[in-house]
Design a protein around this motif. Sequence first.
Motif, PDB file in Angstrom:
ATOM      1  N   SER A 226       0.833  -1.204   0.000  1.00  0.00           N
ATOM      2  CA  SER A 226       0.000   0.000   0.000  1.00  0.00           C
ATOM      3  C   SER A 226       0.866   1.252   0.000  1.00  0.00           C
ATOM      4  CB  SER A 226      -0.925  -0.007   1.217  1.00  0.00           C
ATOM      5  OG  SER A 226      -1.774  -1.126   1.212  1.00  0.00           O
ATOM      6  N   LEU A 227       1.920   1.263   0.794  1.00  0.00           N
ATOM      7  CA  LEU A 227       2.836   2.406   0.811  1.00  0.00           C
ATOM      8  C   LEU A 227       3.559   2.561  -0.516  1.00  0.00           C
ATOM      9  CD1 LEU A 227       4.264   1.775   4.392  1.00  0.00           C
ATOM     10  CD2 LEU A 227       3.000   3.820   3.696  1.00  0.00           C
ATOM     11  N   TYR A 228       3.965   1.436  -1.081  1.00  0.00           N
ATOM     12  CA  TYR A 228       4.654   1.445  -2.379  1.00  0.00           C
ATOM     13  C   TYR A 228       3.749   2.020  -3.458  1.00  0.00           C
ATOM     14  CZ  TYR A 228       7.613  -0.418  -6.158  1.00  0.00           C
ATOM     15  OH  TYR A 228       8.425  -0.557  -7.262  1.00  0.00           O
ATOM     16  N   GLU A 229       2.468   1.649  -3.429  1.00  0.00           N
ATOM     17  CA  GLU A 229       1.502   2.180  -4.398  1.00  0.00           C
ATOM     18  C   GLU A 229       1.325   3.683  -4.244  1.00  0.00           C
ATOM     19  OE1 GLU A 229      -0.706   0.285  -6.845  1.00  0.00           O
ATOM     20  OE2 GLU A 229       1.256  -0.671  -6.637  1.00  0.00           O
ATOM     21  N   GLU A 230       1.575   4.200  -3.047  1.00  0.00           N
ATOM     22  CA  GLU A 230       1.481   5.647  -2.802  1.00  0.00           C
ATOM     23  C   GLU A 230       2.778   6.373  -3.141  1.00  0.00           C
ATOM     24  OE1 GLU A 230      -1.128   7.297  -2.100  1.00  0.00           O
ATOM     25  OE2 GLU A 230      -2.533   5.721  -1.529  1.00  0.00           O
ATOM     26  N   GLY A 231       3.779   5.643  -3.607  1.00  0.00           N
ATOM     27  CA  GLY A 231       5.030   6.272  -4.025  1.00  0.00           C
ATOM     28  C   GLY A 231       6.180   6.113  -3.059  1.00  0.00           C
ATOM     29  N   ALA A 232       5.974   5.417  -1.948  1.00  0.00           N
ATOM     30  CA  ALA A 232       7.061   5.207  -0.986  1.00  0.00           C
ATOM     31  C   ALA A 232       8.077   4.222  -1.559  1.00  0.00           C
ATOM     32  CB  ALA A 232       6.503   4.690   0.331  1.00  0.00           C
ATOM     33  N   ARG A 233       9.350   4.516  -1.342  1.00  0.00           N
ATOM     34  CA  ARG A 233      10.418   3.655  -1.849  1.00  0.00           C
ATOM     35  C   ARG A 233      11.477   3.348  -0.792  1.00  0.00           C
ATOM     36  NH1 ARG A 233       7.014   3.157  -4.909  1.00  0.00           N
ATOM     37  NH2 ARG A 233       6.984   3.283  -7.179  1.00  0.00           N
ATOM     38  N   TYR A 234      11.304   3.885   0.394  1.00  0.00           N
ATOM     39  CA  TYR A 234      12.308   3.725   1.448  1.00  0.00           C
ATOM     40  C   TYR A 234      11.640   3.117   2.688  1.00  0.00           C
ATOM     41  CZ  TYR A 234      14.571   7.129  -1.606  1.00  0.00           C
ATOM     42  OH  TYR A 234      15.092   7.779  -2.690  1.00  0.00           O
ATOM     43  N   PHE A 235      12.171   2.000   3.146  1.00  0.00           N
ATOM     44  CA  PHE A 235      11.540   1.256   4.230  1.00  0.00           C
ATOM     45  C   PHE A 235      12.578   0.803   5.256  1.00  0.00           C
ATOM     46  CE2 PHE A 235       9.163   0.599   0.302  1.00  0.00           C
ATOM     47  CZ  PHE A 235       7.876   0.949   0.688  1.00  0.00           C
ATOM     48  N   ARG A 236      12.149   0.824   6.529  1.00  0.00           N
ATOM     49  CA  ARG A 236      12.979   0.245   7.585  1.00  0.00           C
ATOM     50  C   ARG A 236      12.094  -0.607   8.489  1.00  0.00           C
ATOM     51  NH1 ARG A 236      16.536   2.943  12.463  1.00  0.00           N
ATOM     52  NH2 ARG A 236      14.477   3.368  13.318  1.00  0.00           N
ATOM     53  N   ILE A 237      12.488  -1.865   8.657  1.00  0.00           N
ATOM     54  CA  ILE A 237      11.791  -2.751   9.588  1.00  0.00           C
ATOM     55  C   ILE A 237      12.369  -2.445  10.962  1.00  0.00           C
ATOM     56  CG2 ILE A 237      11.127  -5.127  10.077  1.00  0.00           C
ATOM     57  CD1 ILE A 237      11.993  -5.813   7.191  1.00  0.00           C
ATOM     58  N   PRO A 275       9.194  -4.054  -5.875  1.00  0.00           N
ATOM     59  CA  PRO A 275      10.384  -4.482  -6.630  1.00  0.00           C
ATOM     60  C   PRO A 275      11.402  -3.385  -6.874  1.00  0.00           C
ATOM     61  CG  PRO A 275       8.449  -4.334  -8.059  1.00  0.00           C
ATOM     62  CD  PRO A 275       7.955  -4.189  -6.661  1.00  0.00           C
ATOM     63  N   SER A 276      10.958  -2.137  -6.911  1.00  0.00           N
ATOM     64  CA  SER A 276      11.886  -1.038  -7.195  1.00  0.00           C
ATOM     65  C   SER A 276      12.178  -0.192  -5.960  1.00  0.00           C
ATOM     66  CB  SER A 276      11.327  -0.154  -8.315  1.00  0.00           C
ATOM     67  OG  SER A 276      11.195  -0.880  -9.517  1.00  0.00           O
ATOM     68  N   LEU A 277      12.031  -0.790  -4.788  1.00  0.00           N
ATOM     69  CA  LEU A 277      12.369  -0.042  -3.578  1.00  0.00           C
ATOM     70  C   LEU A 277      13.835   0.371  -3.625  1.00  0.00           C
ATOM     71  CD1 LEU A 277      14.197  -2.017  -1.551  1.00  0.00           C
ATOM     72  CD2 LEU A 277      11.985  -3.021  -1.063  1.00  0.00           C
ATOM     73  N   ARG A 278      14.155   1.444  -2.934  1.00  0.00           N
ATOM     74  CA  ARG A 278      15.522   1.957  -2.951  1.00  0.00           C
ATOM     75  C   ARG A 278      16.273   1.672  -1.658  1.00  0.00           C
ATOM     76  NH1 ARG A 278      13.237   7.509  -5.514  1.00  0.00           N
ATOM     77  NH2 ARG A 278      12.755   6.667  -7.586  1.00  0.00           N
ATOM     78  N   VAL A 279      15.538   1.513  -0.574  1.00  0.00           N
ATOM     79  CA  VAL A 279      16.163   1.160   0.700  1.00  0.00           C
ATOM     80  C   VAL A 279      15.261   0.172   1.425  1.00  0.00           C
ATOM     81  CG1 VAL A 279      16.781   1.986   3.009  1.00  0.00           C
ATOM     82  CG2 VAL A 279      17.464   3.311   1.010  1.00  0.00           C
ATOM     83  N   LEU A 280      15.875  -0.895   1.931  1.00  0.00           N
ATOM     84  CA  LEU A 280      15.215  -1.822   2.841  1.00  0.00           C
ATOM     85  C   LEU A 280      16.210  -2.147   3.944  1.00  0.00           C
ATOM     86  CD1 LEU A 280      12.882  -3.579   3.750  1.00  0.00           C
ATOM     87  CD2 LEU A 280      13.726  -5.396   2.241  1.00  0.00           C
ATOM     88  N   HIS A 281      15.992  -1.521   5.110  1.00  0.00           N
ATOM     89  CA  HIS A 281      16.908  -1.674   6.231  1.00  0.00           C
ATOM     90  C   HIS A 281      16.186  -2.222   7.453  1.00  0.00           C
ATOM     91  CE1 HIS A 281      20.369   1.214   4.850  1.00  0.00           C
ATOM     92  NE2 HIS A 281      20.248   0.144   4.099  1.00  0.00           N
ATOM     93  N   MET A 282      16.931  -2.541   8.472  1.00  0.00           N
ATOM     94  CA  MET A 282      16.417  -3.034   9.744  1.00  0.00           C
ATOM     95  C   MET A 282      16.861  -2.091  10.851  1.00  0.00           C
ATOM     96  SD  MET A 282      19.094  -6.068  10.805  1.00  0.00           S
ATOM     97  CE  MET A 282      18.442  -6.103  12.476  1.00  0.00           C
ATOM     98  N   ASP A 283      16.429  -2.419  12.076  1.00  0.00           N
ATOM     99  CA  ASP A 283      16.969  -1.677  13.218  1.00  0.00           C
ATOM    100  C   ASP A 283      17.435  -2.649  14.285  1.00  0.00           C
ATOM    101  OD1 ASP A 283      17.776   0.252  14.964  1.00  0.00           O
ATOM    102  OD2 ASP A 283      15.789   0.967  15.475  1.00  0.00           O
TER     103      ASP A 283
END
Length: 559
Positions: A226-237, A275-283
């Motif tokens: 849902s976030l990706y569909e809204e244009g989000a490309r940066y994620f942190r778990i 598929p085109s996310l730019r950041v996928l990080h953890m904490d």
Amino acid sequence: MKAIIIDGYVDEPACFGVPPYISPYIRYIAGAMREQGIPMQNIFYSAIDSIRLNPKVHENIIKEADLVVIIAGMTVPGKYLRSTPISLEELHILSRAATGKVVLGGPIRLGFSSEGGKKASSLSELENVYCCKADVEAFVYDLLTDGKLGNPENVTDRFRSVQEIGRWGKKGAFIVRQHPDYPDVMCELETYRGCGRRKHCSFCTEPFYGKPDHRPVSDVVVEVHSLYEEGARYFRIGRQPDLLSYQAVDRGGELPVPDPMAIESLYRGIRNVAPSLRVLHMDNANPATMAVFPKESEAILRTIVRYHTSGDVAAMGMESADPEVIRRNGLKVSPDEMFNAIELINGIGAKRGASGLPELLPGLNFVHGLIGETKETFRLNYDFLKKVLDSELLLRRINIRQVISFEGTPMFGNDDAVIRNKKTFLRYKEKVRKEIDLPMLRKVVPADTILRNVLLEIHDGNTTFGRQMGSYPLLIGIPTKQATGHYIDVTVIDHGFRSVTAIPYPLDANNAELELLQRVPGIGKALAAKIFRERPYNDAWELIARTGANSDILRYIEI
């Protein structure tokens, strides 16, 4: 019905919401509002920084709102590049400006403190504000019925369920478009809350969220989609105390048994829907989990490195290397166990990735002012860090702070060591910055390292500061004024205690400022002046022929 969500920013051990981050709180509240009948176009979002810039514009929006929800709270205050969390004075101003109902929530429900080393104060003096004592998103949901407001006094504080936030996370994704940094906004993702340990650290606030209540993998993946569909490309778990324990199985031990397949499903699912996310990080990662379950932890860390983006950080709470402090505060690991965890992460993640940074490195958190702390504690902590440095292991981040004591924790009323050791703490912190942080940073990002996709953010005098999007991004200073708000690649040329100096890569020799030409390794002031004076050049080889520059500079410049 009109509603506004005011983001005063949150900073917790297991949740971050200071720009460019947006916390889950904001999205859950927006989703709860939608589910209770408020149309998207009537749900507004304002970051406190935006209100500071245009107070009169936002004052009108706040006055027109039937419902004002303010999110705030820092349980681990830090230093921030360009955003400052809301102050008590601003809370008063906003509450007085509102004509509708005002609800305050987030970790601020536990108390307010603007810096480490101080007790958290209560918020009893706030007028015309209902301060939620549990989950603000659940309170807002219960306050609304078919788009109509009820009476806050008739609403019972409660915690939300994972089923509710599964719905609200999806329905509230639209709110990211209103973030002032959009589309360059980091979406903090929640997998679960609550610590699974039988005994908790003396200062920890995570037990106030109850027992761990894990979200289904499918819910987290749907929220990302849902976030990706809204244009989000940066994620942190990031919203969990220990990612390695997500979906872990409680078999009666001190810690639950990790489930590597659950982490595999989570990361693979996120990659499939974004598929085109730019950041996928953890904490967060619990070093105790690695000590008790090394095989499962290794499998999980390898999964993370396989699916994530480089520059990732596994932040671990060591808190102290003093055995007496560890014992009296119920801390998680011994120094030897922490050292083994650092070795494990380095063995899997120290290889340099596409961002220019290593794939995955450990970050360490130390807390001072704990029960039983003496001057010997500082020596033991320093000696541990020196051992890591001398062992050629890498640390991306060393966080040193003083404890904040919250009512309801064992630390409350037992934090006299904060004042007693204040001067020692400041000397020790400076020593760590000079003798550990600086040489460590030179190892993590040696001179000539090319860092990709640096977002230029602010000016400070004639210096432009930027960061890569990610978990605990490295601060990068460029010694000229550059246009902000866009991405560039840079070459590292110098190091500070916790930041680096860099120049754009490759540097356009025909258009670069004289100050930047002077900072190119191997050029210097006299040659830079000659290159600057004799411009333009048709190609780099012409520059070398006409100025006598060494061909080594070709790794830094272009024409």
